[in-house]
Design a protein around this motif. Sequence first.
Motif, PDB file in Angstrom:
ATOM      1  N   ARG A  10       0.212  15.355   2.195  1.00  0.00           N
ATOM      2  CA  ARG A  10      -0.085  15.184   3.628  1.00  0.00           C
ATOM      3  C   ARG A  10       0.703  16.205   4.452  1.00  0.00           C
ATOM      4  NH1 ARG A  10       0.930  10.051   2.311  1.00  0.00           N
ATOM      5  NH2 ARG A  10      -0.850   8.711   1.919  1.00  0.00           N
ATOM      6  N   ASP A  44      -9.757   3.542  11.764  1.00  0.00           N
ATOM      7  CA  ASP A  44     -10.037   2.910  10.471  1.00  0.00           C
ATOM      8  C   ASP A  44     -10.893   1.679  10.742  1.00  0.00           C
ATOM      9  OD1 ASP A  44      -8.395   3.164   7.513  1.00  0.00           O
ATOM     10  OD2 ASP A  44      -9.567   1.333   7.853  1.00  0.00           O
ATOM     11  N   ALA A  94     -10.141   7.393   8.920  1.00  0.00           N
ATOM     12  CA  ALA A  94      -9.790   6.506   7.801  1.00  0.00           C
ATOM     13  C   ALA A  94      -8.270   6.548   7.626  1.00  0.00           C
ATOM     14  CB  ALA A  94     -10.520   6.908   6.515  1.00  0.00           C
ATOM     15  N   CYS A  95      -7.579   6.267   8.733  1.00  0.00           N
ATOM     16  CA  CYS A  95      -6.136   6.534   8.828  1.00  0.00           C
ATOM     17  C   CYS A  95      -5.284   5.595   7.978  1.00  0.00           C
ATOM     18  CB  CYS A  95      -5.681   6.456  10.278  1.00  0.00           C
ATOM     19  SG  CYS A  95      -5.873   4.806  10.982  1.00  0.00           S
ATOM     20  N   TYR A 153       0.816  -1.219   0.000  1.00  0.00           N
ATOM     21  CA  TYR A 153       0.000   0.000   0.000  1.00  0.00           C
ATOM     22  C   TYR A 153       0.857   1.279   0.000  1.00  0.00           C
ATOM     23  CZ  TYR A 153      -3.246   3.603   1.358  1.00  0.00           C
ATOM     24  OH  TYR A 153      -3.947   4.779   1.392  1.00  0.00           O
ATOM     25  N   ASP A 174     -15.995   3.203  12.648  1.00  0.00           N
ATOM     26  CA  ASP A 174     -16.566   3.695  11.401  1.00  0.00           C
ATOM     27  C   ASP A 174     -16.581   5.223  11.399  1.00  0.00           C
ATOM     28  OD1 ASP A 174     -18.324   4.393   9.244  1.00  0.00           O
ATOM     29  OD2 ASP A 174     -19.032   2.318   9.295  1.00  0.00           O
ATOM     30  N   ALA A 175     -16.138   5.778  10.289  1.00  0.00           N
ATOM     31  CA  ALA A 175     -16.085   7.240  10.160  1.00  0.00           C
ATOM     32  C   ALA A 175     -17.464   7.883  10.267  1.00  0.00           C
ATOM     33  CB  ALA A 175     -15.454   7.603   8.812  1.00  0.00           C
ATOM     34  N   ALA A 178      -7.495  11.799   4.952  1.00  0.00           N
ATOM     35  CA  ALA A 178      -6.676  11.865   3.734  1.00  0.00           C
ATOM     36  C   ALA A 178      -7.020  10.688   2.831  1.00  0.00           C
ATOM     37  CB  ALA A 178      -5.189  11.832   4.097  1.00  0.00           C
ATOM     38  N   PHE A 179      -7.530  10.982   1.673  1.00  0.00           N
ATOM     39  CA  PHE A 179      -7.847   9.977   0.644  1.00  0.00           C
ATOM     40  C   PHE A 179      -8.811   8.909   1.170  1.00  0.00           C
ATOM     41  CE2 PHE A 179      -3.392  11.449   0.312  1.00  0.00           C
ATOM     42  CZ  PHE A 179      -3.633  12.390  -0.679  1.00  0.00           C
TER      43      PHE A 179
HETATM   44  C1  LIG Z   1      -7.029   5.258   0.496  1.00  0.00           C
HETATM   45  S1  LIG Z   1      -6.957   4.744   2.157  1.00  0.00           S
HETATM   46  C2  LIG Z   1      -6.266   6.177   2.908  1.00  0.00           C
HETATM   47  C3  LIG Z   1      -5.433   5.865   4.100  1.00  0.00           C
HETATM   48  C4  LIG Z   1      -4.651   7.018   4.703  1.00  0.00           C
HETATM   49  N1  LIG Z   1      -5.509   8.043   5.238  1.00  0.00           N
HETATM   50  C5  LIG Z   1      -3.633   7.601   3.756  1.00  0.00           C
HETATM   51  O1  LIG Z   1      -3.506   8.833   3.730  1.00  0.00           O
HETATM   52  O2  LIG Z   1      -2.937   6.848   3.088  1.00  0.00           O
HETATM   53  C6  LIG Z   1      -8.620   4.801   2.679  1.00  0.00           C
HETATM   54  C7  LIG Z   1      -8.866   4.182   4.046  1.00  0.00           C
HETATM   55  O3  LIG Z   1     -10.193   4.519   4.420  1.00  0.00           O
HETATM   56  C8  LIG Z   1     -10.692   3.458   5.221  1.00  0.00           C
HETATM   57  N2  LIG Z   1     -12.151   3.620   5.274  1.00  0.00           N
HETATM   58  C9  LIG Z   1     -12.999   3.723   4.242  1.00  0.00           C
HETATM   59  N3  LIG Z   1     -14.261   3.912   4.685  1.00  0.00           N
HETATM   60  C10 LIG Z   1     -14.188   3.963   6.049  1.00  0.00           C
HETATM   61  C11 LIG Z   1     -15.158   4.161   7.071  1.00  0.00           C
HETATM   62  N4  LIG Z   1     -16.446   4.330   6.786  1.00  0.00           N
HETATM   63  N5  LIG Z   1     -14.749   4.179   8.347  1.00  0.00           N
HETATM   64  C12 LIG Z   1     -13.428   3.984   8.640  1.00  0.00           C
HETATM   65  N6  LIG Z   1     -12.467   3.786   7.719  1.00  0.00           N
HETATM   66  C13 LIG Z   1     -12.844   3.776   6.432  1.00  0.00           C
HETATM   67  C14 LIG Z   1     -10.197   2.231   4.496  1.00  0.00           C
HETATM   68  O4  LIG Z   1     -10.212   1.086   5.311  1.00  0.00           O
HETATM   69  C15 LIG Z   1      -8.769   2.663   4.110  1.00  0.00           C
HETATM   70  O5  LIG Z   1      -7.832   2.286   5.079  1.00  0.00           O
END
Ligand SMILES: C[S@@+](CC[C@H](N)C(=O)[O-])C[C@H]1O[C@@H](n2cnc3c(N)ncnc32)[C@H](O)[C@@H]1O
Length: 251
Positions: free
Chosen positions: A51, A93, A70-71, A35, A121-122, A138-139
Amino acid sequence: MGNQSETHYPLVKEATDAERIGMVKDIFKTIIPRYDFLNHFLSFRRDIAWRRLAVRRMRFLRTNRFLDVACGTGDLGIEAATHYSPISVVGLDFVKEMTDAAARKTQAKGLSSRIVFVNGDATALPFPDNNFDVAGIAFGIRNIPDRMRALREMMRVIVPGGQVMVLEITPPRGAIVKGLYHFYLNRILPRLARAFTSNPSAYIYLADSVMNFPSPEKFKTLMEEAGLTAVKKRALTLGVTYLHIGIKPGL
Ligand SMILES: C[S@@+](CC[C@H](N)C(=O)[O-])C[C@H]1O[C@@H](n2cnc3c(N)ncnc32)[C@H](O)[C@@H]1O
């Protein structure tokens, strides 16, 4: 010959919210080993700069606490904790494999005493109101069907006067940049992903989800509708990514 076991996900436009949430969990569970490498490689290391820039805009005034929503593997929270030595960070996350990887990285950097990770959950944050100075994502918001709910939750848990920050990839405008970008996302990126990951469909979903994300103007309006004030948006790297910042009213 194609890989017979390759997963295929429905298109964002055709999937129900529940299907999208299931896809997102499945995708992020499977892409962890590569990743960080792929994030840096596929964005030409711009993700690190994006970031970093978001972190430089953070203001810690009352709680000295940052929530990284969503770390993923924790990069935003790690950057914040490194830059602002007095603060503590909570990374959230819903994929445990992600927060496990984030915790390992945090430990290797000697930051475990200041960064903790929780699974949640976010759209239903497990924190009381007014608990952080800044909540950032972020993303991540692109992957959340109910974006309004996620924004309202981030606003709820920060102090009045605190910041909600959203860093997200957006389809850029302008015929030339748009053409290049579409070409990269649809032609180059899936091939690179196929060469480097066991779940290349995850990166096809990535391209699809970017195409289906609202314009920066629409996203700014969504943040205002969530109740945030003084919402500002800043284009990064020719508008490939935007940083949105809004303030919780009531100070
Ligand atoms: C593209 S990654 C971004 C990770 C990190 N923030 C970064 O900057 O690289 C998106 C993340 O969002 C998390 N995610 C998506 N929907 C979510 C939710 N509803 N609650 C918590 N986490 C969530 C996913 O599990 C994933 O780890």
